[in-house]
Scaffold this motif. Structure first.
Motif, mmCIF file in Angstrom:
data_model
loop_
_atom_site.group_PDB
_atom_site.id
_atom_site.type_symbol
_atom_site.label_atom_id
_atom_site.label_comp_id
_atom_site.label_asym_id
_atom_site.label_seq_id
_atom_site.Cartn_x
_atom_site.Cartn_y
_atom_site.Cartn_z
ATOM 1 N N ILE A 10 40.418 37.617 53.872
ATOM 2 C CA ILE A 10 39.162 37.415 54.581
ATOM 3 C C ILE A 10 39.093 35.952 54.995
ATOM 4 O O ILE A 10 38.945 35.073 54.152
ATOM 5 N N VAL A 11 39.259 35.688 56.298
ATOM 6 C CA VAL A 11 39.280 34.310 56.791
ATOM 7 C C VAL A 11 37.886 33.810 57.149
ATOM 8 O O VAL A 11 37.634 32.603 57.173
ATOM 9 N N ALA A 19 32.979 35.765 50.233
ATOM 10 C CA ALA A 19 34.230 36.523 50.288
ATOM 11 C C ALA A 19 35.359 35.764 50.983
ATOM 12 O O ALA A 19 36.523 36.129 50.848
ATOM 13 N N VAL A 20 35.036 34.704 51.698
ATOM 14 C CA VAL A 20 36.037 33.946 52.452
ATOM 15 C C VAL A 20 37.117 33.394 51.521
ATOM 16 O O VAL A 20 36.823 32.845 50.456
ATOM 17 N N GLY A 21 38.373 33.575 51.928
ATOM 18 C CA GLY A 21 39.509 33.086 51.155
ATOM 19 C C GLY A 21 40.006 34.083 50.122
ATOM 20 O O GLY A 21 41.015 33.849 49.467
ATOM 21 N N ARG A 22 39.345 35.207 49.988
ATOM 22 C CA ARG A 22 39.756 36.229 49.016
ATOM 23 C C ARG A 22 40.489 37.357 49.727
ATOM 24 O O ARG A 22 40.401 37.508 50.935
ATOM 25 N N THR A 23 41.204 38.149 48.953
ATOM 26 C CA THR A 23 41.876 39.318 49.507
ATOM 27 C C THR A 23 41.179 40.581 49.014
ATOM 28 O O THR A 23 40.552 40.589 47.955
ATOM 29 N N GLY A 24 41.305 41.625 49.800
ATOM 30 C CA GLY A 24 40.740 42.917 49.453
ATOM 31 C C GLY A 24 41.479 44.009 50.204
ATOM 32 O O GLY A 24 42.465 43.741 50.887
ATOM 33 N N ARG A 25 41.000 45.228 50.063
ATOM 34 C CA ARG A 25 41.633 46.373 50.712
ATOM 35 C C ARG A 25 40.672 47.034 51.696
ATOM 36 O O ARG A 25 39.498 47.193 51.393
ATOM 37 N N ILE A 26 41.208 47.446 52.826
ATOM 38 C CA ILE A 26 40.432 48.184 53.821
ATOM 39 C C ILE A 26 40.103 49.561 53.247
ATOM 40 O O ILE A 26 40.971 50.234 52.692
ATOM 41 N N VAL A 27 38.865 49.981 53.378
ATOM 42 C CA VAL A 27 38.410 51.277 52.878
ATOM 43 C C VAL A 27 38.450 52.341 53.975
ATOM 44 O O VAL A 27 38.758 53.501 53.707
ATOM 45 N N ASP A 28 38.155 51.967 55.195
ATOM 46 C CA ASP A 28 37.969 52.908 56.300
ATOM 47 C C ASP A 28 39.231 53.693 56.639
ATOM 48 O O ASP A 28 40.303 53.121 56.790
ATOM 49 N N GLU A 29 39.062 55.011 56.788
ATOM 50 C CA GLU A 29 40.157 55.887 57.200
ATOM 51 C C GLU A 29 40.309 55.920 58.725
ATOM 52 O O GLU A 29 41.347 56.296 59.240
ATOM 53 N N ARG A 39 32.383 46.942 62.234
ATOM 54 C CA ARG A 39 33.001 46.138 61.172
ATOM 55 C C ARG A 39 33.755 47.025 60.184
ATOM 56 O O ARG A 39 33.380 48.161 59.935
ATOM 57 N N TRP A 40 34.819 46.471 59.625
ATOM 58 C CA TRP A 40 35.631 47.148 58.614
ATOM 59 C C TRP A 40 34.997 46.951 57.239
ATOM 60 O O TRP A 40 34.477 45.888 56.936
ATOM 61 N N THR A 41 35.109 47.970 56.388
ATOM 62 C CA THR A 41 34.655 47.861 55.010
ATOM 63 C C THR A 41 35.833 47.377 54.168
ATOM 64 O O THR A 41 36.906 47.980 54.178
ATOM 65 N N VAL A 42 35.632 46.271 53.445
ATOM 66 C CA VAL A 42 36.673 45.696 52.589
ATOM 67 C C VAL A 42 36.155 45.716 51.155
ATOM 68 O O VAL A 42 35.057 45.243 50.866
ATOM 69 N N ASN A 43 36.949 46.271 50.244
ATOM 70 C CA ASN A 43 36.563 46.387 48.839
ATOM 71 C C ASN A 43 37.660 45.793 47.957
ATOM 72 O O ASN A 43 38.726 45.453 48.432
ATOM 73 N N GLY A 44 37.380 45.693 46.665
ATOM 74 C CA GLY A 44 38.372 45.163 45.728
ATOM 75 C C GLY A 44 38.535 43.668 45.847
ATOM 76 O O GLY A 44 39.600 43.126 45.578
ATOM 77 N N ILE A 45 37.471 42.993 46.216
ATOM 78 C CA ILE A 45 37.526 41.551 46.463
ATOM 79 C C ILE A 45 37.439 40.759 45.162
ATOM 80 O O ILE A 45 38.067 39.735 45.012
ATOM 81 N N GLY A 46 36.668 41.246 44.236
ATOM 82 C CA GLY A 46 36.497 40.562 42.963
ATOM 83 C C GLY A 46 35.255 41.054 42.254
ATOM 84 O O GLY A 46 34.430 41.761 42.822
ATOM 85 N N LEU A 47 35.112 40.674 41.006
ATOM 86 C CA LEU A 47 33.968 41.120 40.208
ATOM 87 C C LEU A 47 32.645 40.590 40.724
ATOM 88 O O LEU A 47 31.624 41.261 40.638
ATOM 89 N N SER A 48 32.647 39.383 41.255
ATOM 90 C CA SER A 48 31.390 38.770 41.693
ATOM 91 C C SER A 48 31.049 39.048 43.158
ATOM 92 O O SER A 48 29.997 38.658 43.629
ATOM 93 N N VAL A 49 31.948 39.735 43.869
ATOM 94 C CA VAL A 49 31.712 40.041 45.281
ATOM 95 C C VAL A 49 31.942 41.532 45.490
ATOM 96 O O VAL A 49 33.033 42.038 45.268
ATOM 97 N N GLY A 50 30.903 42.238 45.902
ATOM 98 C CA GLY A 50 31.016 43.670 46.162
ATOM 99 C C GLY A 50 31.687 43.922 47.504
ATOM 100 O O GLY A 50 32.162 42.997 48.159
ATOM 101 N N PRO A 51 31.711 45.177 47.934
ATOM 102 C CA PRO A 51 32.287 45.490 49.243
ATOM 103 C C PRO A 51 31.563 44.729 50.359
ATOM 104 O O PRO A 51 30.355 44.516 50.281
#
Length: 63
Positions: A10-11, A19-29, A39-51
């Motif tokens: 996430i740039v 969320a900037v500077g963190r990595t996550g996974r795209i959820v959208d099929e 906008r794309w849904t990004v999840n798995g960013i971290g405990l303190s940042v939700g989707p």
């Protein structure tokens, strides 16, 4: 273009600047539509940042 489960860096993120500077996974099929404002849904960013919702230009695909 992204696919579900792609790992992205996430740039920038209008939805949540923490969320900037963190990595996550795209959820959208399928490519995002009007429901998410294009906008794309990004999840798995971290405990303190939700989707988060990010525009294509705010994301960079990671290997």
């Amino acid at each position: 273009m992204f696919n579900a489960r792609d790992v992205v860096l996430i740039v920038s993120c209008e939805d949540n600047p923490r969320a900037v500077g963190r990595t996550g996974r795209i959820v959208d099929e399928v490519p995002p539509g009007p429901l998410t404002g294009g906008r794309w849904t990004v999840n798995g960013i971290g405990l303190s940042v939700g989707p988060v919702l990010c525009h294509t230009h705010e994301l960079q695909k990671v290997k």
